[in-house]
Scaffold this active site. Structure first.
Site, mmCIF file in Angstrom:
data_model
loop_
_atom_site.group_PDB
_atom_site.id
_atom_site.type_symbol
_atom_site.label_atom_id
_atom_site.label_comp_id
_atom_site.label_asym_id
_atom_site.label_seq_id
_atom_site.Cartn_x
_atom_site.Cartn_y
_atom_site.Cartn_z
ATOM 1 N N CYS A 199 0.785 -1.226 0.000
ATOM 2 C CA CYS A 199 0.000 0.000 0.000
ATOM 3 C C CYS A 199 0.823 1.286 0.000
ATOM 4 O O CYS A 199 0.705 2.114 -0.899
ATOM 5 C CB CYS A 199 -0.946 -0.006 1.193
ATOM 6 S SG CYS A 199 -2.024 1.426 1.264
ATOM 7 N N HIS B 176 -1.590 6.422 2.904
ATOM 8 C CA HIS B 176 -1.470 5.316 3.829
ATOM 9 C C HIS B 176 -1.308 5.852 5.243
ATOM 10 O O HIS B 176 -0.392 6.602 5.531
ATOM 11 C CB HIS B 176 -0.269 4.445 3.477
ATOM 12 C CG HIS B 176 -0.075 3.286 4.399
ATOM 13 N ND1 HIS B 176 0.888 3.266 5.376
ATOM 14 C CD2 HIS B 176 -0.747 2.107 4.520
ATOM 15 C CE1 HIS B 176 0.821 2.126 6.039
ATOM 16 N NE2 HIS B 176 -0.159 1.401 5.542
#
Length: 475
Positions: A75, A131
């Protein structure tokens, strides 16, 4: 000239001026991010039972990129790469830490949002775009940040037999409105109507967490996929036989369940059901946002780009989740829709998330920006046979690179081990051709695209003292 003729000419002139003004109206951007979504979408055909009517409807309105890939199969680095417009091999952000500004080589990069704000756009966001807390370092880029609700509430006891609470799955929440994703979708639909009334062009970045684990959505979404008729991915016991020790060490050590445990615990079918249920749920969220755009009156001058940060294994190669350089991890959905782009178009050219930044600049007719590692996809969005010779590059840790062309996937790891797969004959990537002399010319051609500069791992990264990561955090 008769009065009637003068009136007709005047009306035509005014009509033409009106069309000119309409065509000169700035383009808005609706930027939709989805977490952990692979190709289990109707139009992509990744799972024959996937029910995604809203994504399929969006695909019919623009271009579906069938061979798009993330720049990192995890991610944080893939989102940092996309938003900064720089490859992971240049940013030094390879793992879950640090965030956007934590690497010296990325500290001063003008992000996609900063660029559009500099061009006079109103920038608003809600949901998972960055993130974790990375958004704190990017607040100056946004005119409006809507804080997400608390993290997904979880049942007091796991719904599955997994001992890892981050990896739980099963029916949870009584109704869609109880979830943060659906609340984000409702906000997006309503806010689009408000933004459409502004004179200032807008850039809405909206992110959905599903189908990221834990896989919790209401029961009605599970009901779409009865377990007794559910199809599982085809897996061979020999899928790992041709992998180097380095490839296995890099790939099979994180916190996701091990395939042997999934099979032995009889959780494979429940896991696949849960993932598909979450995919259909997030499809509904996207449909809610798209309906809001249609009702706002701004659809005729709004570019829509939809993407996922990386793919997801559900047993393929006896692997679960992401963090690999194979097709299931690197391939992502990407759809681009615009008022001047053809509908129902598809392309199989290899592209990356890295290309979205320059593409949006091009589609919005904004000044070009130098220093980006991607290039505009506009030629692929408007022509069926556009020239395109670039493979898509995915990096997982320093000097571990995967190159994907239309036909081939070539992987070279830091220790020099290699993999080569022919997607024309072997779409599941089960036969490694890298050691066969007759394919050296293919490898030589693809190797030219391997980054020559591999930034050192940014301070604070997992595994900063090792060629492999040593900490396995949940992303």
């Amino acid at each position: 000239m008769s009065p009637n003729r003068k009136f007709l000419i005047s009306s035509l002139v005014l009509f033409a001026l009106g069309l000119s003004a309409l065509s000169a109206k700035p383009m808005n951007v609706l930027f939709i991010a989805i977490d952990d979504l692979n190709d289990w979408i109707g139009v992509y055909g990744g799972h024959p039972q996937a029910q995604t009517p809203h994504l399929d409807r969006l695909a019919g309105r623009g271009t579906t990129v069938l061979n798009a890939h993330c720049q990192a199969p995890i991610c944080n680095p893939t989102r940092v790469s996309m938003i900064s417009g720089l490859l992971p091999s240049k940013t030094g952000v390879y793992f879950l830490q640090p965030g956007l500004r934590g690497a010296s080589e990325n500290a001063d990069a003008e992000t996609l949002f900063q660029y559009f704000k500099r061009q006079g756009y109103y920038i608003t966001t809600r949901g998972k775009i960055f993130h974790g807390s990375t958004i704190n370092a990017e607040q100056e880029s946004f005119d409006e940040i809507i804080a997400a609700p608390l993290p997904k509430p979880r049942p007091k006891l796991p719904l599955s037999s997994s001992s890892n609470r981050a990896w739980d799955w099963g029916p949870w929440f009584e109704k869609d409105e109880d979830t943060q994703d659906f609340q984000t979708a409702l906000w997006g639909a309503e806010r689009l109507g408000e933004l459409a009334d502004q004179k200032q062009p807008f850039f809405m970045a909206i992110g959905f967490s599903n189908p990221h684990v834990p896989l919790y959505v209401p029961q009605k979404w599970f009901d779409l996929y009865p377990r007794d008729t559910l199809q599982l991915p085809e897996v061979l016991a020999s899928d790992r036989d041709q992998l180097s020790k380095y490839a296995k060490d890099l790939t099979f050590g994180h916190i996701a369940p091990k395939h042997d445990w999934v099979v032995k615990s009889e959780e494979w079918t429940p896991l696949v059901q849960s993932y598909l249920a979450c995919v259909s749920f997030v499809d509904q969220c996207i449909g809610t946002v798209l309906d809001g755009l249609a009702q706002s009156g701004a659809a005729d001058n709004t570019i829509i780009v939809l993407w996922s940060d990386h793919g997801f294994h559900l047993g393929e190669k006896m692997h679960w989740a992401k963090r690999t350089l194979w097709e299931e991890s690197t391939r992502v959905p990407m759809m681009i829709v615009g008022p001047e782009l053809p509908a129902g178009h598809q392309t199989t050219k290899p592209v990356g998330l890295i290309d979205i930044y320059p593409t949006l600049i091009d589609l919005c007719s904004l000044p070009p920006k130098t220093g980006l590692d991607g290039i505009s996809l506009k030629p692929l969005l408007t022509a069926t046979e556009a020239e395109w010779d670039r493979p898509a590059i995915t990096t997982f840790g320093p000097n571990n690179h995967s190159l994907r062309s239309e036909r081939w996937r070539y992987i070279r790891y830091d220790d020099g081990s290699e993999e080569l797969y022919d997607h024309d004959k072997d779409p599941r990537e089960r036969t490694n051709l890298a050691t066969r002399p007759e394919y050296r010319s293919v490898i030589k051609k693809l190797s030219q695209w391997i980054p020559t500069h591999n930034a050192t791992i940014a301070p604070g990264s997992s595994g900063s003292g090792s060629p492999l990561y040593s900490e396995f955090e949940q992303d």
